[in-house]
Design a protein around this motif. Structure first.
Motif, short mmCIF file in Angstrom:
data_model
loop_
_atom_site.label_atom_id
_atom_site.label_comp_id
_atom_site.label_asym_id
_atom_site.label_seq_id
_atom_site.Cartn_x
_atom_site.Cartn_y
_atom_site.Cartn_z
N THR A 317 47.43 -108.54 12.65
CA THR A 317 46.73 -107.34 12.17
C THR A 317 47.44 -106.08 12.65
O THR A 317 47.74 -105.95 13.84
N ASP A 318 47.68 -105.17 11.72
CA ASP A 318 48.30 -103.88 12.04
C ASP A 318 47.22 -102.87 12.43
O ASP A 318 46.02 -103.18 12.42
N ARG A 319 47.62 -101.63 12.69
CA ARG A 319 46.69 -100.59 13.09
C ARG A 319 45.60 -100.38 12.05
O ARG A 319 45.78 -100.66 10.87
N THR A 320 44.46 -99.92 12.48
CA THR A 320 43.31 -99.74 11.60
C THR A 320 43.52 -98.55 10.68
O THR A 320 43.80 -97.44 11.14
N PRO A 321 43.40 -98.77 9.34
CA PRO A 321 43.52 -97.65 8.40
C PRO A 321 42.19 -96.90 8.28
O PRO A 321 41.23 -97.20 9.00
N GLY A 322 42.14 -95.96 7.34
CA GLY A 322 40.90 -95.23 7.08
C GLY A 322 39.86 -96.11 6.40
O GLY A 322 40.12 -97.28 6.08
N ARG A 323 38.67 -95.55 6.16
CA ARG A 323 37.58 -96.33 5.59
C ARG A 323 37.92 -96.83 4.19
O ARG A 323 37.63 -97.96 3.84
N VAL A 324 38.56 -96.00 3.36
CA VAL A 324 38.98 -96.40 2.00
C VAL A 324 40.47 -96.72 2.04
O VAL A 324 41.29 -95.84 2.30
N VAL A 325 40.81 -97.98 1.77
CA VAL A 325 42.21 -98.42 1.84
C VAL A 325 42.95 -98.08 0.55
O VAL A 325 44.05 -97.54 0.58
N ILE A 326 42.33 -98.43 -0.59
CA ILE A 326 42.91 -98.13 -1.90
C ILE A 326 41.80 -97.64 -2.81
O ILE A 326 40.70 -98.20 -2.81
N SER A 327 42.09 -96.61 -3.58
CA SER A 327 41.13 -96.13 -4.57
C SER A 327 41.86 -95.87 -5.88
O SER A 327 43.03 -95.48 -5.90
N ALA A 328 41.15 -96.13 -6.99
CA ALA A 328 41.72 -95.90 -8.32
C ALA A 328 40.73 -95.10 -9.15
O ALA A 328 39.52 -95.37 -9.11
N LYS A 329 41.24 -94.13 -9.87
CA LYS A 329 40.40 -93.26 -10.72
C LYS A 329 40.90 -93.32 -12.16
O LYS A 329 42.08 -93.07 -12.43
N ASP A 330 40.01 -93.69 -13.09
CA ASP A 330 40.34 -93.77 -14.53
C ASP A 330 41.59 -94.61 -14.77
O ASP A 330 42.40 -94.30 -15.64
N MET A 331 41.76 -95.67 -14.01
CA MET A 331 42.97 -96.49 -14.10
C MET A 331 42.92 -97.42 -15.31
O MET A 331 41.92 -98.11 -15.53
N VAL A 332 44.01 -97.46 -16.06
CA VAL A 332 44.20 -98.41 -17.16
C VAL A 332 45.48 -99.18 -16.84
O VAL A 332 46.54 -98.58 -16.63
N ILE A 333 45.39 -100.50 -16.77
CA ILE A 333 46.57 -101.31 -16.43
C ILE A 333 47.16 -101.94 -17.68
O ILE A 333 46.49 -102.10 -18.70
N GLY A 334 48.43 -102.31 -17.58
CA GLY A 334 49.12 -102.96 -18.69
C GLY A 334 50.60 -102.67 -18.61
O GLY A 334 51.09 -101.97 -17.71
N TYR A 335 51.34 -103.21 -19.56
CA TYR A 335 52.78 -102.95 -19.65
C TYR A 335 53.03 -102.13 -20.92
O TYR A 335 53.03 -100.93 -20.90
N PRO A 375 53.50 -98.80 -12.53
CA PRO A 375 52.61 -97.66 -12.72
C PRO A 375 51.45 -98.01 -13.65
O PRO A 375 51.59 -98.88 -14.52
N PRO A 376 50.31 -97.36 -13.49
CA PRO A 376 49.22 -97.55 -14.47
C PRO A 376 49.58 -96.85 -15.78
O PRO A 376 50.37 -95.91 -15.79
N ILE A 377 49.00 -97.32 -16.88
CA ILE A 377 49.21 -96.64 -18.16
C ILE A 377 48.50 -95.28 -18.14
O ILE A 377 49.00 -94.28 -18.67
N GLU A 378 47.34 -95.27 -17.50
CA GLU A 378 46.60 -94.01 -17.31
C GLU A 378 45.95 -94.03 -15.93
O GLU A 378 45.78 -95.08 -15.31
N GLY A 379 45.57 -92.85 -15.46
CA GLY A 379 44.81 -92.75 -14.23
C GLY A 379 45.67 -92.62 -12.99
O GLY A 379 46.90 -92.53 -13.06
N SER A 380 45.01 -92.63 -11.85
CA SER A 380 45.71 -92.43 -10.57
C SER A 380 45.25 -93.46 -9.54
O SER A 380 44.15 -93.99 -9.61
N ILE A 381 46.14 -93.72 -8.57
CA ILE A 381 45.87 -94.67 -7.48
C ILE A 381 46.25 -94.00 -6.17
O ILE A 381 47.33 -93.43 -6.04
N GLU A 382 45.35 -94.08 -5.20
CA GLU A 382 45.60 -93.48 -3.90
C GLU A 382 45.56 -94.57 -2.82
O GLU A 382 44.69 -95.43 -2.82
N HIS A 383 46.53 -94.48 -1.88
CA HIS A 383 46.58 -95.38 -0.74
C HIS A 383 46.27 -94.60 0.54
O HIS A 383 46.68 -93.44 0.68
N ASP A 384 45.61 -95.24 1.47
CA ASP A 384 45.47 -94.66 2.80
C ASP A 384 46.87 -94.55 3.42
O ASP A 384 47.74 -95.41 3.19
N GLN A 385 47.10 -93.49 4.21
CA GLN A 385 48.45 -93.23 4.73
C GLN A 385 48.93 -94.33 5.69
O GLN A 385 50.13 -94.47 5.93
#
Length: 517
Positions: A317-335, A375-385
């Motif tokens: 186990t590595d150092r503890t990240p923030g409460r939200v590890v990954i978040s996605a907003k209006d994400m559309v996946i695909g190729y 990359p997502p086709i649409e939307g955004s993805i955020e990672h904890d630092q």
């Protein structure tokens, strides 16, 4: 009636004994499960009975005129064909028969009456074969099998060179089943199937009138479709009549009987040796001592099977990240085109999430998108630092390097002994460690890849079908390691039995899919 007889098969590979005086028989209508731990030699045995590999000793004899279809872990597809083309190839012998029949019809124009009579008899037989084989309804049959195994969702006009390894495996499985051979030989057929497709294959095999030989570590599936178990352990192949549960009972009973006989014999050996040691030097008892020694020399000594190398998995186990590890907003996946509607996701620290859904809906794509590999086709993805990912990819090409070199190249600061110890901890023997990655079994290969992930600290594990190829013992250890991991887990797995009691949430990608399932 015996369809296949393999007698006294002995085979070694790379200095390692795989099979020792193994015998095997397949009777008409038997549904055989061939089981054993990773690396015991199940796939090697299948290659021997199909003639792909010659044993060092022993004979393999098939009943005359028997046809078999063989799906192994390393089957390949030719280039330049669509899925439909490959599936139609299953009926190539019937297509050739129809072509021959049409050529005979053309020759009738210049034939004599006697020749025409003979030709009509020939084409009549050919027509009967085509009718009884369902040749004129093959497109309907192809659609049925393609739907059952999820190929219709991919698109039957898709070029096979564009398919993933898992999709190619499903095409090959469908082709083997469509060929309707007298004997089916299937090596890990459920590895790339989701729950719906496993259910379809289960029903197919339960109703299969001919015999088959099945290698699988999926115990619920194996239990439902087999009526004979062959167990390969420590080069010995043993037959057990009945279900997998019957095998477990008989195996445990046999093990207990051998252990009791061993203890009894060891006591007798100790008593005889003590008598000989005390009496061989005394003239009055020397004759008795020599008699006891002869008894010892002639004794057929019982030996206990060596304990299986049990893997031990543990993720750092590595150092503890923030409460939200990954978040996605209006994400559309695909190729090239969207696979989902817009999705909002929040993955919190220490959550353990299983992702399920029909193949082709984008489970692996979802993981890669969340990790920003694609990359997502649409939307955004955020990672904890402070996110640090341990990623097990479903498909990874095997190299010509040995397992030791593959591991050592990634962790060059380790000593030879440390690298070997890390691999051994994952259940890999010296023979495995010094073998090329490309010749290891699927389960051994997966253990090397898991070992590399375990070497680096992580606070999020992303595991895409990690149980494919793993034997029962390794699956149990992996489930334990995931439960004990003090971090976040995203797990794609088609075996609900594996992740029940391990995860906190289950996501079904069909809830977001744009496809009709």
């Amino acid at each position: 009636m015996s369809i296949l007889n393999a007698e006294n098969i002995t085979h070694s590979f790379g200095g390692r004994q795989i099979l020792e005086d193994a015998s095997f028989r397949l009777l008409k209508g038997e549904h055989i499960g061939l089981i054993g731990a990773n690396g015991e030699g199940k796939s090697t045995f299948l290659r021997i009975i199909t003639g792909d590999l010659q044993p060092d000793e022993g004979t393999v004899e098939w009943c005359r005129h028997i046809t078999y279809g063989y799906l192994d872990q390393y089957s390949t597809l030719g280039k330049g064909k669509t899925i439909r083309d490959v599936l139609r190839d299953a009926f190539s012998h019937l297509s050739n028969l129809e072509k021959e029949m049409m050529e005979i019809y053309e020759k009738m124009a210049d034939a004599s009456d006697d020749e025409i009579a003979s030709m009509m008899e020939d084409v009549g037989e050919m027509q009967e074969i085509l009718d009884s084989s369902g040749y004129y309804t093959i497109d309907t049959k192809i659609s049925e099998y393609a739907n059952g195994l999820g190929l219709s969702e991919i698109g039957l006009d898709r070029d096979v060179t564009e398919l993933s390894g898992g999709q190619r495996a499903k095409v090959l499985l469908a082709k083997v089943l469509l060929e309707n051979p007298m004997i089916l030989i299937l090596d890990e057929p459920t590895n790339f199937l989701d729950e719906n497709h496993i259910n379809w294959l289960t029903g197919f095999l339960q109703d299969y009138e001919n015999a088959f030989i099945l290698v699988s570590h999926d115990i619920p599936f194996l239990t439902k479709v087999t009526n004979v178990i062959y167990h390969l352990e420590n080069t010995i192949l043993t037959r057990y009549k009945g279900t997998y549960d019957d095998f477990l009972r008989m195996y445990d009973l046999k093990k207990q009987q051998v252990e009791q006989a061993y203890k009894k014999q060891q006591k007798k050996i100790a008593d005889l040796e003590e008598f000989v040691a005390k009496n061989k030097a005394r003239a009055a008892t020397a004759t008795l001592a020599r008699s006891r020694q002869r008894e010892l020399d002639k004794m057929d000594r019982i030996s206990l099977a060596p304990e299986k190398v049990k893997p031990t998995f543990s993720f750092k186990t590595d150092r503890t990240p923030g409460r939200v590890v990954i978040s996605a907003k209006d994400m559309v996946i695909g190729y090239d085109s969207p696979l989902t509607k817009k999705i909002d996701l929040t993955i919190e620290r220490n959550k353990k999430i299983a992702i399920k859904g029909v193949n082709g809906l984008g489970k692996s794509t979802l993981l890669k998108t969340l990790l920003k590999i694609i990359p997502p086709i649409e939307g955004s993805i955020e990672h904890d630092q402070f996110i640090n990912v341990g990623y097990f990819e479903q498909e990874e090409s095997a190299s010509d390097k040995t397992a030791l070199q593959e591991f050592w190249d990634e962790f060059p600061s380790l000593t030879n002994a440390e690298a070997r110890a890390a691999l051994a901890k994952c259940g890999l023997t010296t023979e495995h460690i010094t073998s090329q990655m490309r010749v290891l079994s699927g389960g051994e290969n997966a253990k090397v890849r898991l070992c590399k992930i375990m070497q680096n600290p992580a606070n999020i594990l992303v595991l895409d079908e990690p149980t494919n190829h793993l034997d029962i013992m390794a699956k149990e250890e992996l489930a334990k390691a995931i439960r004990e991991f003090k971090g976040t887990v995203l797990l794609v797995c088609h075996e609900s039995e594996f992740y029940q009691g391990v995860v906190d949430e289950i996501w079904d990608v069909s809830d977001w899919s744009t496809k009709i399932v």
